[in-house]
Design a protein around this motif. Structure first.
Motif, PDB file in Angstrom:
ATOM      1  N   ASN A 153     -14.674  42.538  -1.014  1.00  0.00           N
ATOM      2  CA  ASN A 153     -14.267  43.502  -2.039  1.00  0.00           C
ATOM      3  C   ASN A 153     -15.423  44.406  -2.456  1.00  0.00           C
ATOM      4  OD1 ASN A 153     -11.636  42.583  -2.169  1.00  0.00           O
ATOM      5  ND2 ASN A 153     -12.009  41.213  -3.895  1.00  0.00           N
ATOM      6  N   VAL A 154     -16.576  43.808  -2.674  1.00  0.00           N
ATOM      7  CA  VAL A 154     -17.740  44.575  -3.120  1.00  0.00           C
ATOM      8  C   VAL A 154     -18.199  45.536  -2.029  1.00  0.00           C
ATOM      9  CG1 VAL A 154     -20.157  44.405  -3.844  1.00  0.00           C
ATOM     10  CG2 VAL A 154     -18.462  42.815  -4.772  1.00  0.00           C
ATOM     11  N   VAL A 155     -18.189  45.083  -0.782  1.00  0.00           N
ATOM     12  CA  VAL A 155     -18.569  45.961   0.331  1.00  0.00           C
ATOM     13  C   VAL A 155     -17.596  47.128   0.453  1.00  0.00           C
ATOM     14  CG1 VAL A 155     -18.919  46.119   2.819  1.00  0.00           C
ATOM     15  CG2 VAL A 155     -19.715  44.098   1.588  1.00  0.00           C
ATOM     16  N   ALA A 156     -16.286  46.835   0.327  1.00  0.00           N
ATOM     17  CA  ALA A 156     -15.271  47.896   0.418  1.00  0.00           C
ATOM     18  C   ALA A 156     -15.420  48.887  -0.735  1.00  0.00           C
ATOM     19  CB  ALA A 156     -13.874  47.286   0.412  1.00  0.00           C
ATOM     20  N   ARG A 157     -15.713  48.370  -1.916  1.00  0.00           N
ATOM     21  CA  ARG A 157     -15.918  49.250  -3.077  1.00  0.00           C
ATOM     22  C   ARG A 157     -17.148  50.131  -2.873  1.00  0.00           C
ATOM     23  NH1 ARG A 157     -14.584  52.658  -6.936  1.00  0.00           N
ATOM     24  NH2 ARG A 157     -15.980  52.615  -8.707  1.00  0.00           N
ATOM     25  N   GLN A 158     -18.206  49.557  -2.309  1.00  0.00           N
ATOM     26  CA  GLN A 158     -19.438  50.308  -2.078  1.00  0.00           C
ATOM     27  C   GLN A 158     -19.227  51.391  -1.021  1.00  0.00           C
ATOM     28  OE1 GLN A 158     -22.770  47.871  -0.761  1.00  0.00           O
ATOM     29  NE2 GLN A 158     -24.111  48.952  -2.179  1.00  0.00           N
ATOM     30  N   ALA A 159     -18.387  51.109  -0.013  1.00  0.00           N
ATOM     31  CA  ALA A 159     -18.128  52.091   1.048  1.00  0.00           C
ATOM     32  C   ALA A 159     -17.298  53.262   0.540  1.00  0.00           C
ATOM     33  CB  ALA A 159     -17.420  51.421   2.217  1.00  0.00           C
ATOM     34  N   ARG A 160     -16.349  52.992  -0.391  1.00  0.00           N
ATOM     35  CA  ARG A 160     -15.499  54.026  -0.996  1.00  0.00           C
ATOM     36  C   ARG A 160     -14.827  54.906   0.056  1.00  0.00           C
ATOM     37  NH1 ARG A 160     -17.783  55.626  -6.931  1.00  0.00           N
ATOM     38  NH2 ARG A 160     -18.787  53.639  -7.383  1.00  0.00           N
ATOM     39  N   VAL A 161     -14.175  54.260   0.993  1.00  0.00           N
ATOM     40  CA  VAL A 161     -13.432  54.989   2.026  1.00  0.00           C
ATOM     41  C   VAL A 161     -12.135  55.511   1.419  1.00  0.00           C
ATOM     42  CG1 VAL A 161     -12.332  54.812   4.276  1.00  0.00           C
ATOM     43  CG2 VAL A 161     -14.445  53.540   3.806  1.00  0.00           C
ATOM     44  N   PRO A 162     -11.861  56.818   1.500  1.00  0.00           N
ATOM     45  CA  PRO A 162     -10.657  57.364   0.863  1.00  0.00           C
ATOM     46  C   PRO A 162      -9.358  56.739   1.366  1.00  0.00           C
ATOM     47  CG  PRO A 162     -12.152  59.122   1.514  1.00  0.00           C
ATOM     48  CD  PRO A 162     -12.687  57.868   2.117  1.00  0.00           C
ATOM     49  N   GLY A 163      -9.228  56.520   2.668  1.00  0.00           N
ATOM     50  CA  GLY A 163      -8.003  55.953   3.226  1.00  0.00           C
ATOM     51  C   GLY A 163      -8.151  54.461   3.460  1.00  0.00           C
ATOM     52  N   GLY A 164      -7.451  53.664   2.651  1.00  0.00           N
ATOM     53  CA  GLY A 164      -7.575  52.216   2.778  1.00  0.00           C
ATOM     54  C   GLY A 164      -7.039  51.677   4.082  1.00  0.00           C
ATOM     55  N   LEU A 165      -6.014  52.310   4.656  1.00  0.00           N
ATOM     56  CA  LEU A 165      -5.415  51.834   5.899  1.00  0.00           C
ATOM     57  C   LEU A 165      -6.405  51.900   7.053  1.00  0.00           C
ATOM     58  CD1 LEU A 165      -2.966  50.862   7.508  1.00  0.00           C
ATOM     59  CD2 LEU A 165      -2.306  53.259   7.802  1.00  0.00           C
ATOM     60  N   SER A 166      -7.171  52.981   7.143  1.00  0.00           N
ATOM     61  CA  SER A 166      -8.120  53.111   8.244  1.00  0.00           C
ATOM     62  C   SER A 166      -9.184  52.019   8.201  1.00  0.00           C
ATOM     63  CB  SER A 166      -8.794  54.496   8.203  1.00  0.00           C
ATOM     64  OG  SER A 166      -9.537  54.669   7.010  1.00  0.00           O
ATOM     65  N   LEU A 167      -9.657  51.680   6.997  1.00  0.00           N
ATOM     66  CA  LEU A 167     -10.654  50.619   6.871  1.00  0.00           C
ATOM     67  C   LEU A 167     -10.053  49.270   7.247  1.00  0.00           C
ATOM     68  CD1 LEU A 167     -13.520  49.839   6.038  1.00  0.00           C
ATOM     69  CD2 LEU A 167     -12.700  49.595   3.682  1.00  0.00           C
ATOM     70  N   THR A 168      -8.806  49.023   6.858  1.00  0.00           N
ATOM     71  CA  THR A 168      -8.138  47.767   7.200  1.00  0.00           C
ATOM     72  C   THR A 168      -8.011  47.607   8.712  1.00  0.00           C
ATOM     73  OG1 THR A 168      -6.873  47.841   5.136  1.00  0.00           O
ATOM     74  CG2 THR A 168      -6.032  46.426   6.882  1.00  0.00           C
ATOM     75  N   VAL A 169      -7.594  48.668   9.394  1.00  0.00           N
ATOM     76  CA  VAL A 169      -7.371  48.600  10.844  1.00  0.00           C
ATOM     77  C   VAL A 169      -8.687  48.448  11.592  1.00  0.00           C
ATOM     78  CG1 VAL A 169      -6.577  49.895  12.855  1.00  0.00           C
ATOM     79  CG2 VAL A 169      -5.196  49.865  10.760  1.00  0.00           C
ATOM     80  N   TRP A 170      -9.638  49.309  11.323  1.00  0.00           N
ATOM     81  CA  TRP A 170     -10.871  49.313  12.107  1.00  0.00           C
ATOM     82  C   TRP A 170     -11.766  48.105  11.799  1.00  0.00           C
ATOM     83  CZ3 TRP A 170     -12.633  52.604  16.001  1.00  0.00           C
ATOM     84  CH2 TRP A 170     -11.740  53.631  16.348  1.00  0.00           C
ATOM     85  N   SER A 171     -11.700  47.589  10.591  1.00  0.00           N
ATOM     86  CA  SER A 171     -12.493  46.392  10.288  1.00  0.00           C
ATOM     87  C   SER A 171     -11.946  45.160  11.001  1.00  0.00           C
ATOM     88  CB  SER A 171     -12.529  46.147   8.773  1.00  0.00           C
ATOM     89  OG  SER A 171     -11.237  45.857   8.268  1.00  0.00           O
ATOM     90  N   ALA A 172     -10.685  45.228  11.462  1.00  0.00           N
ATOM     91  CA  ALA A 172     -10.099  44.111  12.204  1.00  0.00           C
ATOM     92  C   ALA A 172     -10.717  43.939  13.582  1.00  0.00           C
ATOM     93  CB  ALA A 172      -8.588  44.303  12.332  1.00  0.00           C
ATOM     94  N   LEU A 173     -11.514  44.905  14.036  1.00  0.00           N
ATOM     95  CA  LEU A 173     -12.155  44.803  15.350  1.00  0.00           C
ATOM     96  C   LEU A 173     -13.015  43.549  15.480  1.00  0.00           C
ATOM     97  CD1 LEU A 173     -13.243  48.519  15.979  1.00  0.00           C
ATOM     98  CD2 LEU A 173     -11.792  47.156  17.501  1.00  0.00           C
ATOM     99  N   VAL A 174     -13.603  43.109  14.370  1.00  0.00           N
ATOM    100  CA  VAL A 174     -14.562  42.002  14.449  1.00  0.00           C
ATOM    101  C   VAL A 174     -13.896  40.640  14.309  1.00  0.00           C
ATOM    102  CG1 VAL A 174     -16.358  43.472  13.468  1.00  0.00           C
ATOM    103  CG2 VAL A 174     -15.044  41.981  11.962  1.00  0.00           C
TER     104      VAL A 174
END
Length: 311
Positions: free
Chosen positions: A157-178
C-alpha cells in the motif's frame, strides 16, 4: 474522500470480503502456492498486452507486485491451507490497516488525525475481541502467516501510494509480472513436481470459477480501483474502508459455509463497523477569522486589491 470514491471503496471492500469464501471453495484440490500462481497468470494474460505500462519506475512496479500481490496472497493462501477459516482470515488480514497507517506516517509523513487514530483503535479492539472469542482454535502457524500477509499488504500500500500512478488498473496488471514465476518454482519445490502436474491435470470447474472471480473481480476490478484511490487520497483515508471486508466475509461464510459467528465475533464485527465510521468521519470545517481590513474598505473606494482612501 468524495462520495463517488467512498462508494468505490465500499464496493472494493464488498468484493474482497466475498473473495475469502471463493478462495476457500476453490483451493480444496490445488496446492496454495500453485493456486496463487494460476490466479495471477489470469490477471496478467491477456491484459498485459492491452493495458499500457503505468507511469512508474520498474522498481516501484516490481515492489508493488512483490508485496501487495506475491507476498500477501502467497502467505494468505498458505494460512488458509494451514487451517485459517475464511471469515477469520478476512479479519486478521485487516491488521494491514494499522500497519499501513503506521508505515505511511513514518515513510510518507502522512500523519493520521486523532479521529482516524481513534477509529483504527476501535477497529483493532474489534479484531482482538474476535480473536479472543475464537478460543484458540486456530493453529498458531496459520495466524502468524496471516499477520505476515497483512504486513506485506501494508508495505505494498505504501509503495503504491508513493508511486501515485493515475490508473490503478495498469499498476495492478503490470505488477503481476513478478508473481507467477517465483510461486510456480516455490510450489514445485515445496509440493513436488508430481503434485503440481496432478493439480493442473485435475483442475476442477470449482477451481476455475474461483480463479475467474479472484483474478477478474478481486484483482483487476478490486485492486484496480484501490490503487487508483491510493493515488488520489492519503492512505489513512483509503485503507480504513477495507475494515468492512471482514463483515462481508463473515456473513458469506455464515450463509454459504454454515460457519455461524459467535457472540464475540458479532460484537467484534460491530466494533469494526464503528471504527470505520469514526475513522472516515469528516473533520469540522475551520472557521476563518474576520478580515481586519473589512471596515476600512467600507470607508474607502476599492480598486482591485487595494483600498484608496477618500481625500
Amino acid at each position: 474522500m468524495n462520495t463517488r470514491d467512498s462508494l468505490l471503496a465500499a464496493l472494493v471492500a464488498t468484493i474482497w470480503g466475498f473473495n475469502f469464501v471463493v478462495i476457500d471453495w476453490g483451493m480444496r484440490d490445488v496446492p496454495p502456492l500453485l493456486f496463487v500462481a494460476i490466479r495471477f497468470t489470469a490477471v496478467l494474460l491477456p491484459a498485459v498486452f492491452l493495458v499500457p505500462r503505468p507511469a512508474a519506475s520498474w522498481r516501484s512496479i516490481a515492489a508493488v507486485g512483490a508485496f501487495m500481490s506475491l507476498g500477501q496472497f502467497a502467505l494468505l493462501y498458505l494460512a488458509m491451507a494451514a487451517g485459517m477459516p475464511p471469515g477469520l482470515a478476512a479479519l486478521v488480514l485487516q491488521a494491514q490497516v494499522v500497519f499501513t497507517i503506521v508505515l505511511a506516517a513514518g515513510v510518507l509523513r502522512e500523519i493520521p488525525t486523532p479521529v482516524q487514530v481513534g477509529g483504527v483503535a476501535l477497529g483493532t479492539a474489534g479484531l482482538v475481541l474476535i480473536g479472543v472469542g475464537r478460543g484458540g482454535h486456530v493453529p498458531f502457524l496459520a495466524l502468524a502467516l496471516c499477520l505476515l500477509a497483512a504486513l506485506s499488504w501494508a508495505v505494498g500500500n505504501v509503495v503504491a501510494r508513493q508511486a501515485r500512478v493515475p490508473g490503478g488498473l495498469s499498476l495492478t496488471v503490470w505488477s503481476a509480472l513478478v508473481v507467477p514465476g517465483p510461486l510456480l518454482v516455490l510450489s514445485i519445490a515445496v509440493d513436488g513436481p508430481d503434485a503440481v502436474v496432478a493439480a493442473v491435470a485435475g483442475f476442477s470447474w470449482q477451481a476455475g470459477v474461483s480463479t475467474l472471480y479472484t483474478a477478474g473481480f478481486a484483482s483487476l476490478v478490486g485492486y484496480g480501483i484501490f490503487n487508483g484511490l491510493l493515488a488520489r487520497w492519503p492512505s489513512s483515508d483509503v485503507v480504513p474502508w477495507v475494515l468492512l471486508a471482514p463483515v462481508v466475509a463473515m456473513a458469506s461464510a455464515w450463509s454459504l459455509l454454515g460457519q455461524r459467528p459467535n457472540a464475540a465475533e458479532l460484537g467484534g464485527g460491530g466494533l469494526l463497523l464503528l471504527g470505520v465510521l469514526v475513522a472516515l468521519r469528516r473533520p469540522a470545517p475551520v472557521a476563518t477569522p474576520a478580515d481586519p481590513g473589512r471596515g476600512r474598505r467600507r470607508a474607502g473606494v476599492v480598486h482591485r486589491d487595494r483600498v484608496v482612501e477618500p481625500r
